[in-house]
Design a protein around this motif. Structure first.
Motif, short mmCIF file in Angstrom:
data_model
loop_
_atom_site.label_atom_id
_atom_site.label_comp_id
_atom_site.label_asym_id
_atom_site.label_seq_id
_atom_site.Cartn_x
_atom_site.Cartn_y
_atom_site.Cartn_z
N SER A 170 0.83 -1.21 0.00
CA SER A 170 0.00 0.00 0.00
C SER A 170 0.86 1.26 0.00
N HIS A 171 1.98 1.24 0.69
CA HIS A 171 2.88 2.39 0.71
C HIS A 171 3.46 2.63 -0.68
N LEU A 172 3.90 1.56 -1.30
CA LEU A 172 4.50 1.70 -2.63
C LEU A 172 3.49 2.18 -3.66
N GLU A 173 2.28 1.65 -3.60
CA GLU A 173 1.24 2.08 -4.54
C GLU A 173 0.92 3.56 -4.35
N SER A 174 0.83 4.00 -3.10
CA SER A 174 0.55 5.41 -2.82
C SER A 174 1.68 6.31 -3.31
N MET A 175 2.92 5.92 -3.08
CA MET A 175 4.06 6.72 -3.52
C MET A 175 4.16 6.77 -5.03
N ARG A 176 3.87 5.64 -5.69
CA ARG A 176 3.99 5.61 -7.14
C ARG A 176 3.04 6.58 -7.81
N GLU A 177 1.92 6.86 -7.18
CA GLU A 177 0.94 7.77 -7.77
C GLU A 177 1.44 9.21 -7.82
N VAL A 178 2.35 9.58 -6.90
CA VAL A 178 2.71 11.00 -6.80
C VAL A 178 4.19 11.30 -7.01
N LEU A 179 5.04 10.31 -6.97
CA LEU A 179 6.48 10.56 -7.11
C LEU A 179 6.93 10.40 -8.55
N ASP A 180 7.87 11.26 -8.96
CA ASP A 180 8.43 11.12 -10.31
C ASP A 180 9.88 10.67 -10.27
N VAL A 181 10.30 10.14 -9.11
CA VAL A 181 11.64 9.55 -9.00
C VAL A 181 11.50 8.04 -8.89
N PRO A 182 12.57 7.28 -9.17
CA PRO A 182 12.50 5.82 -9.07
C PRO A 182 12.17 5.36 -7.66
N LEU A 183 11.45 4.25 -7.60
CA LEU A 183 11.13 3.59 -6.34
C LEU A 183 11.90 2.28 -6.23
N ILE A 184 12.59 2.10 -5.11
CA ILE A 184 13.17 0.81 -4.76
C ILE A 184 12.20 0.18 -3.77
N GLY A 185 11.50 -0.84 -4.21
CA GLY A 185 10.44 -1.41 -3.40
C GLY A 185 10.82 -2.74 -2.77
N LEU A 186 10.26 -2.98 -1.61
CA LEU A 186 10.44 -4.24 -0.92
C LEU A 186 9.21 -4.53 -0.09
N TRP A 187 9.15 -5.74 0.44
CA TRP A 187 8.04 -6.14 1.30
C TRP A 187 8.64 -6.94 2.44
N LYS A 188 8.62 -6.34 3.64
CA LYS A 188 9.13 -7.03 4.82
C LYS A 188 8.03 -7.91 5.40
N ASP A 189 8.34 -9.17 5.55
CA ASP A 189 7.36 -10.13 6.07
C ASP A 189 8.08 -11.04 7.06
N GLY A 190 7.81 -10.87 8.35
CA GLY A 190 8.51 -11.63 9.38
C GLY A 190 9.57 -10.79 10.05
N LYS A 191 10.27 -11.40 11.00
CA LYS A 191 11.30 -10.68 11.75
C LYS A 191 12.63 -11.42 11.80
N ASP A 192 12.63 -12.70 11.52
CA ASP A 192 13.84 -13.50 11.63
C ASP A 192 14.19 -14.10 10.27
N GLY A 193 15.51 -14.37 10.10
CA GLY A 193 15.94 -15.00 8.86
C GLY A 193 15.70 -14.09 7.68
N VAL A 194 15.27 -14.67 6.58
CA VAL A 194 15.02 -13.91 5.35
C VAL A 194 13.62 -13.30 5.43
N PHE A 195 13.55 -11.97 5.56
CA PHE A 195 12.23 -11.33 5.63
C PHE A 195 12.12 -10.10 4.72
N ILE A 196 13.18 -9.73 4.02
CA ILE A 196 13.10 -8.64 3.04
C ILE A 196 12.73 -9.25 1.69
N THR A 197 11.46 -9.05 1.29
CA THR A 197 10.92 -9.64 0.06
C THR A 197 11.35 -11.11 0.00
N PRO A 198 10.85 -11.93 0.93
CA PRO A 198 11.43 -13.25 1.14
C PRO A 198 11.11 -14.31 0.09
#
Length: 232
Positions: free
Chosen positions: A51-79
């Motif tokens: 939801s954050h990325l979709e909202s930013m994409r609507e108004v920003l004209d600079v590139p977006l580096i997107g990720l989705w953090k899910d969890g807290k341990d091990g691999v959780f950055i866009t896992p």
């Protein structure tokens, strides 16, 4: 996509993220933060959550580096691959993935995740790594950018007070793909030192966009000064 990499070269990327039940953790608020940092000179924004990325994409004209953090341990950055595909669907030009050698929740390797993502979306992949060896492997597996994001945040790396400039320098000397300095870049001098070490661009998050942490730094410094004054 080469044009996108040129837009990032020598620039400041600002990570606009909030967590859990923090007051600023909603899409509208973080989008305003993102607009503010772009007004200040950020060449791109790194953010997490669909939801954050979709909202930013609507108004920003600079590139977006997107990720989705899910969890807290091990691999959780866009896992997983599914997480990566969802991030790409928001319109983010770069998808950031955990690029360590740790097992991923869906059982795919990093290379398999990159192939599955880029087969369906015309995006760049940023690998968040914690060691020199992981950086080499991530580039070999197809990462378009390699970030030092996770140095000090895996069980087998040591967390320093500032950015891991040694890792930035070693990876920059060894890789043909751009190296992104990220992690504990808290002062303008840290950002400048990262560029001097060879970084293609620098990501700053907490030091700009996380007021709770910044306030804690100042509050702790004031409290320590009061204690010293009382003792002396």
């Amino acid at each position: 996509m080469n044009d996108l990499l040129e837009r990032l070269r020598g620039g400041l990327v600002v990570s606009c993220q909030a967590y859990g039940d923090e007051p600023m953790n909603d899409a509208a608020t973080m989008t305003k933060v993102a607009q503010a940092v772009v007004a200040g000179g950020a060449v791109a924004v790194r953010a997490q959550g669909i939801s954050h990325l979709e909202s930013m994409r609507e108004v920003l004209d600079v590139p977006l580096i997107g990720l989705w953090k899910d969890g807290k341990d091990g691999v959780f950055i866009t896992p997983t691959l599914e997480h990566a595909l969802a991030v790409a669907r928001t319109g983010a030009e770069v998808v950031a993935l955990d690029g360590t050698t740790r097992p991923r929740p869906d059982g795919l390797t990093f290379a398999e995740t990159v192939r599955g993502l880029t087969a369906q979306h015309d995006v760049l992949v940023m690998a968040d790594v914690s060691t020199y060896e992981e950086g080499l492997l991530a580039a070999e597996a197809g990462a378009d950018l390699v970030g030092t994001t996770l140095s000090g945040y895996t069980g087998y790396t040591e967390k320093g007070d500032g950015p891991d400039l040694d890792l930035v320098a070693r990876l920059s000397a060894a890789l043909d793909v751009p190296v992104v300095a990220e992690g504990r870049v808290h002062r303008p001098a840290d950002a400048a030192a990262a560029v001097a070490a060879g970084a293609h661009c620098v990501v700053v998050g907490t030091g700009i966009t996380h007021p709770t942490s910044i306030t804690t730094w100042f509050a702790d410094a004031v409290a320590a000064a009061v204690t010293d004054r009382t003792v002396n």
